[in-house]
Design a protein around this motif. Sequence first.
Motif, mmCIF file in Angstrom:
data_model
loop_
_atom_site.group_PDB
_atom_site.id
_atom_site.type_symbol
_atom_site.label_atom_id
_atom_site.label_comp_id
_atom_site.label_asym_id
_atom_site.label_seq_id
_atom_site.Cartn_x
_atom_site.Cartn_y
_atom_site.Cartn_z
ATOM 1 N N LEU A 157 0.810 -1.214 0.000
ATOM 2 C CA LEU A 157 0.000 0.000 0.000
ATOM 3 C C LEU A 157 0.841 1.262 0.000
ATOM 4 N N VAL A 158 2.125 1.131 0.305
ATOM 5 C CA VAL A 158 3.014 2.295 0.339
ATOM 6 C C VAL A 158 3.336 2.720 -1.094
ATOM 7 N N PRO A 159 3.108 3.989 -1.435
ATOM 8 C CA PRO A 159 3.357 4.430 -2.815
ATOM 9 C C PRO A 159 4.807 4.266 -3.267
ATOM 10 N N ASP A 160 5.740 4.306 -2.321
ATOM 11 C CA ASP A 160 7.161 4.144 -2.656
ATOM 12 C C ASP A 160 7.753 3.054 -1.754
ATOM 13 N N PRO A 161 7.460 1.785 -2.042
ATOM 14 C CA PRO A 161 7.938 0.702 -1.173
ATOM 15 C C PRO A 161 9.452 0.669 -1.019
ATOM 16 N N GLU A 162 10.176 0.896 -2.112
ATOM 17 C CA GLU A 162 11.637 0.869 -2.031
ATOM 18 C C GLU A 162 12.165 1.991 -1.147
ATOM 19 N N GLY A 163 11.530 3.164 -1.226
ATOM 20 C CA GLY A 163 11.926 4.265 -0.356
ATOM 21 C C GLY A 163 11.683 3.936 1.105
ATOM 22 N N ALA A 164 10.559 3.288 1.387
ATOM 23 C CA ALA A 164 10.253 2.877 2.755
ATOM 24 C C ALA A 164 11.239 1.813 3.235
ATOM 25 N N LEU A 165 11.564 0.862 2.375
ATOM 26 C CA LEU A 165 12.536 -0.171 2.736
ATOM 27 C C LEU A 165 13.913 0.428 3.001
ATOM 28 N N ASP A 166 14.281 1.446 2.242
ATOM 29 C CA ASP A 166 15.555 2.135 2.486
ATOM 30 C C ASP A 166 15.593 2.719 3.892
ATOM 31 N N GLU A 167 14.472 3.312 4.308
ATOM 32 C CA GLU A 167 14.396 3.887 5.656
ATOM 33 C C GLU A 167 14.435 2.796 6.726
ATOM 34 N N MET A 168 13.749 1.697 6.487
ATOM 35 C CA MET A 168 13.780 0.587 7.440
ATOM 36 C C MET A 168 15.195 0.042 7.591
ATOM 37 N N ARG A 169 15.870 -0.096 6.481
ATOM 38 C CA ARG A 169 17.265 -0.559 6.512
ATOM 39 C C ARG A 169 18.125 0.397 7.327
ATOM 40 N N ARG A 170 17.894 1.684 7.178
ATOM 41 C CA ARG A 170 18.694 2.684 7.894
ATOM 42 C C ARG A 170 18.535 2.558 9.404
ATOM 43 N N VAL A 171 17.297 2.349 9.871
ATOM 44 C CA VAL A 171 17.063 2.320 11.319
ATOM 45 C C VAL A 171 17.288 0.929 11.924
ATOM 46 N N LEU A 172 17.590 -0.048 11.067
ATOM 47 C CA LEU A 172 17.801 -1.425 11.534
ATOM 48 C C LEU A 172 19.240 -1.630 11.983
ATOM 49 N N LYS A 173 19.396 -2.303 13.112
ATOM 50 C CA LYS A 173 20.736 -2.613 13.609
ATOM 51 C C LYS A 173 21.369 -3.718 12.763
ATOM 52 N N PRO A 174 22.694 -3.746 12.661
ATOM 53 C CA PRO A 174 23.366 -4.866 11.987
ATOM 54 C C PRO A 174 22.958 -6.194 12.618
ATOM 55 N N GLY A 175 22.671 -7.179 11.778
ATOM 56 C CA GLY A 175 22.211 -8.467 12.269
ATOM 57 C C GLY A 175 20.705 -8.542 12.457
ATOM 58 N N GLY A 176 20.019 -7.415 12.296
ATOM 59 C CA GLY A 176 18.566 -7.375 12.468
ATOM 60 C C GLY A 176 17.820 -7.790 11.211
ATOM 61 N N GLU A 177 16.496 -7.786 11.299
ATOM 62 C CA GLU A 177 15.679 -8.231 10.176
ATOM 63 C C GLU A 177 14.489 -7.311 9.926
ATOM 64 N N ILE A 178 14.154 -7.163 8.657
ATOM 65 C CA ILE A 178 12.884 -6.586 8.245
ATOM 66 C C ILE A 178 11.956 -7.769 7.996
ATOM 67 N N ILE A 179 10.813 -7.794 8.663
ATOM 68 C CA ILE A 179 9.885 -8.925 8.564
ATOM 69 C C ILE A 179 8.571 -8.423 7.985
ATOM 70 N N ILE A 180 8.262 -8.902 6.797
ATOM 71 C CA ILE A 180 7.105 -8.429 6.047
ATOM 72 C C ILE A 180 6.051 -9.532 5.965
ATOM 73 N N ALA A 181 4.832 -9.219 6.370
ATOM 74 C CA ALA A 181 3.692 -10.106 6.141
ATOM 75 C C ALA A 181 2.786 -9.415 5.134
ATOM 76 N N SER A 182 2.420 -10.148 4.075
ATOM 77 C CA SER A 182 1.667 -9.472 3.014
ATOM 78 C C SER A 182 1.054 -10.472 2.053
ATOM 79 N N LYS A 183 0.127 -9.982 1.243
ATOM 80 C CA LYS A 183 -0.322 -10.720 0.065
ATOM 81 C C LYS A 183 0.637 -10.365 -1.050
ATOM 82 N N LEU A 184 1.407 -11.334 -1.507
ATOM 83 C CA LEU A 184 2.377 -11.110 -2.564
ATOM 84 C C LEU A 184 2.010 -11.971 -3.762
ATOM 85 N N GLY A 185 1.940 -11.364 -4.933
ATOM 86 C CA GLY A 185 1.573 -12.097 -6.135
ATOM 87 C C GLY A 185 2.632 -13.104 -6.532
#
Length: 213
Positions: A121-149
Motif C-alpha cells: 500500500l506504500v506508494p514508494d515501497p523501495e523508499g520505505a525499505l531504504d528507511e527501514m534498513r537505515r534504522v535497523l541494527k546490523p544483524g537485524g531483520e525486516i519482517i514483512i507479512a503481506s499478500k504477494l503475487g
Amino acid sequence: MAVQYDLAEQKKVYAKWAPIYDAVYVKLLADAQRKAANAAAACGPDILEVGVGTGLVLSYYPRHCRVTGIDLSFDMLEKAVEKKRERRLSQVGLLASMDACALGFADASFNAVTVPFVITLVPDPEGALDEMRRVLKPGGEIIIASKLGADAGPAMHVESMLAPLVKKVGWSIAFKASRLRTWAATHPDMTVSDISPVFPAGFFKMVRIKKAK
C-alpha cells in the motif's frame, strides 16, 4: 526522483477503514501477525512496527520487548492507543503518526522492523525499505507479512483471474515477492533469508530480510 503522492487522501481512506478494520481482518490476519511478531522478538527486544494501524499485532509481542509503532493515520492510531491502554500492553511504547518513507529515528535503532500488510500500500515501497534498513541494527531483520503475487506458474494465472475480487478488499497481486528480492540485491548488506507461506493456505506470505552483522 522522489515519488509524489497525496498523504491527505491516504489519511482520508484510512479514516474510513478505522472503525471497521478489526471486525473485517482480525481473524484472517491473525496467523501471519502472530508469526511476524514472534520472528521479530527472536531478533532482539527493540522492535519498530511500520503500519501499526489499529494495533492488531501489538498483543502478540512478548512482554520483554520494547515496541514502537508508527502509522500515517491518526484515526487508526487512536484504536491502537486504546488497545495499549485497555490490554495493559507494557511492551508497547511510542505510537506515533509518521511517514514510512521519512522515519524520525536514529540509524541502527531497532533489532527488527515488522511490516504487517502495508508494504503493497506504500506508494514508494523501495523508499520505505531504504528507511527501514537505515534504522535497523546490523544483524537485524525486516519482517514483512503481506499478500504477494506469484511470479510464475499456475498460481499466477489463478491470481490474475481473482485480481478484481482481491482489489475490492484492498490487496493487489501486482506486488511480487521478486520485487523484494530485487530491492535486497541493490544493498550488499541485505539478504532475503526466507519466504514462508502463512494462513490461509499460503495465500499470505511472510518474508524475512536480514541485515548483515
